[in-house]
Every structure is written in C-alpha cells, then in structure tokens.
Design an enzyme around this catalytic site. Structure first.
Site, PDB file in Angstrom:
ATOM      1  N   HIS A  43      -0.481   5.213   5.962  1.00  0.00           N
ATOM      2  CA  HIS A  43      -1.949   6.196   6.210  1.00  0.00           C
ATOM      3  C   HIS A  43      -2.257   5.873   7.797  1.00  0.00           C
ATOM      4  O   HIS A  43      -3.424   5.564   8.272  1.00  0.00           O
ATOM      5  CB  HIS A  43      -3.032   5.553   4.847  1.00  0.00           C
ATOM      6  CG  HIS A  43      -3.773   7.030   4.317  1.00  0.00           C
ATOM      7  ND1 HIS A  43      -4.338   6.801   3.984  1.00  0.00           N
ATOM      8  CD2 HIS A  43      -4.420   7.373   5.846  1.00  0.00           C
ATOM      9  CE1 HIS A  43      -6.258   7.000   3.958  1.00  0.00           C
ATOM     10  NE2 HIS A  43      -6.126   8.084   5.031  1.00  0.00           N
ATOM     11  N   GLU A  70       0.620   9.050   3.357  1.00  0.00           N
ATOM     12  CA  GLU A  70      -0.550   9.583   3.214  1.00  0.00           C
ATOM     13  C   GLU A  70      -2.345   9.977   3.968  1.00  0.00           C
ATOM     14  O   GLU A  70      -1.975   9.316   5.197  1.00  0.00           O
ATOM     15  CB  GLU A  70      -1.009   8.697   2.194  1.00  0.00           C
ATOM     16  CG  GLU A  70      -1.758   6.830   2.809  1.00  0.00           C
ATOM     17  CD  GLU A  70      -1.595   6.357   1.357  1.00  0.00           C
ATOM     18  OE1 GLU A  70      -1.703   6.200   0.083  1.00  0.00           O
ATOM     19  OE2 GLU A  70      -2.944   5.270   1.430  1.00  0.00           O
ATOM     20  N   HIS A 195      -4.290   1.445  -4.538  1.00  0.00           N
ATOM     21  CA  HIS A 195      -6.318   0.376  -3.851  1.00  0.00           C
ATOM     22  C   HIS A 195      -6.497  -0.360  -4.909  1.00  0.00           C
ATOM     23  O   HIS A 195      -6.340  -0.535  -5.997  1.00  0.00           O
ATOM     24  CB  HIS A 195      -6.979   2.134  -4.098  1.00  0.00           C
ATOM     25  CG  HIS A 195      -7.985   0.975  -3.254  1.00  0.00           C
ATOM     26  ND1 HIS A 195      -8.154   1.920  -1.635  1.00  0.00           N
ATOM     27  CD2 HIS A 195      -9.199   1.023  -3.057  1.00  0.00           C
ATOM     28  CE1 HIS A 195      -8.742   1.725  -1.381  1.00  0.00           C
ATOM     29  NE2 HIS A 195      -9.468   0.896  -2.372  1.00  0.00           N
TER      30      HIS A 195
END
Length: 243
Positions: A43, A70, A195
């Site tokens: 990310h 991401e 997450h």
C-alpha cells in the site's frame, strides 16, 4: 481454500526507520511466498513513509504469486499501477494523511469517479477490488462501477469480536458482514477481506463467510512473526483459512 496475501508495509516501515536496506524488502517478499503466502500486498502512500514507489516497481518482476497494490486512486497512484500492472488493484478511500485505512467507499456519492477509475484499470487487465464497509446499500454501487470484488473492511469486526469474548450479546454487527457478503455474491462480486484480522478472529470470520476468496493481512502477521518466526506464522494463518 481462502488465499492469504501478506501485506509487507510493516517490513518497509522497519527498513525506513534506520535507512539502508535492512530488512531487505524484496527478500522478505520472496520468503513470504516460499513460506506459503498466496500473494503479496503493498500500500504505497503519497508520503512513501513505508512502501516506496520504487519498491513497487522492484517487486513486480519478483512476485510469482499474486501481486496486489492497494491505495487511493490519485493520479500518481494510478500512473504507478498502470505502469506496473499488478494482478489486482484494491481501491481504498484514504485521505493523504491517514495512518491506516479506516473506512470503505461510499459507492453512491463516488459512483462516477469509481466507474472511471475502475474502467481505466480493467482496460489493462487488472482485477479491481474496492474497500467496502459491511453495508448492503453500497454493494450495488460497487457492481455498477465495474468492480470485480469487494474487500470487506474488517476493523469494526475485529473490535467487536474482541468485545464479544465477554459480551457475546453485542456481536450483532457480524450479521451485517454476512448480509453484505451474501448480497455481493448474489450480485456476481467476489469477496476479499482485510484490516485487523489476526490469529484470534480470522477462523470465525472464515467459517461464517464461506464465500471468502482472499484475506490481506500485514500488521498482526508481522507482529506474530516476532514471536513465532515468519515461516511458522504464515503457516499458522493459512491453517485458519482451510475450508
């Protein structure tokens, strides 16, 4: 079996804390795959405080499983993704200064924006997943925008799962996850999740959402690896994902 993609952002954070190349991010990514990971997730953020844009470029030829990038689809991010062409791009609605992802897309408010971004990515053969809260009202918007998958934001689940150990009557939130997954599957979307998933709460999530195609786990997995070692930790997580 649900696939495990290891998010290696925290490895980059550790490297950047001292400068130099220790730990070696590319070696860690290769080792994660060697130890059984089904994919590598990164990310990159605008300030490049952990994963740097050059890391993404350097990882592309080395990742032999699935490469998932991401992030928020800024122009800079989009340019990078279109250059690298990962297997999957996961779109998250993070503001530039966010410490970590903490919300899903409002697929109604950002319908036109998401449709344009997703269309651009899919023209290059990139599978697109969008970060979504457990909210059935946002599923149709994800489908209409052209997404292939949704990634359920599991931060609230992880918090409520911990609380439910002592107050199980308050775990009604999980029904929203199950309903969102069911609605998405019926709409033709596949399901990812990520997450704050960890060794304590992952198995319950997997068992109750059998449609789950992939989980992306970084922070908890790297923390566990401090105690159990990286190879053993990856195998511990994979065992929780067996059907």
């Amino acid at each position: 079996m649900t696939k495990l993609s290891v998010n290696i952002n925290k490895i980059a954070t550790l490297r950047n804390a001292r400068g130099g190349n220790l730990p070696d991010l590319l070696k860690v990514a290769a080792d994660c795959e060697r130890f059984g990971a089904d994919g590598i997730t990164v990310h990159p953020r605008p300030d490049q405080r952990h994963i740097r844009y050059d890391d993404v470029r350097n990882l592309k030829p080395l990742v032999t499983t699935e490469f998932n990038i991401e992030g928020y689809p800024s122009q800079e991010f989009m340019d990078l993704v279109l250059e690298v062409k990962p297997h999957q791009c996961t779109l998250v609605p993070d503001p530039p200064g966010a410490i970590t992802s903490n919300n899903g897309w409002d697929t109604v408010q950002y319908a036109s924006f998401l449709k344009d971004v997703i269309g651009t990515l899919k023209k290059e053969g990139i599978r697109v997943s969008i970060f979504l809260n457990p909210d059935i009202t946002k599923v149709e918007g994800a489908k209409a925008a052209g997404a292939d998958r949704i990634e359920l934001y599991t931060g609230p689940y992880a918090e409520e799962y911990h609380n439910a150990l002592t107050q199980p009557q308050n775990f009604a939130l999980f029904n929203e996850y199950k309903n969102t997954a069911k609605t998405a599957t019926e709409a033709g979307l596949e399901i990812n999740a990520g997450h704050d998933l960890n060794l304590d709460n992952l198995r319950f999530f997997k068992l109750h959402i059998p449609q789950l195609k992939e989980v992306s786990i970084g922070h908890a997995l790297i923390c566990d690896a401090l105690y159990f070692g990286l190879e053993n930790t990856i195998q511990l997580y994979k065992r929780l994902l067996v059907d």
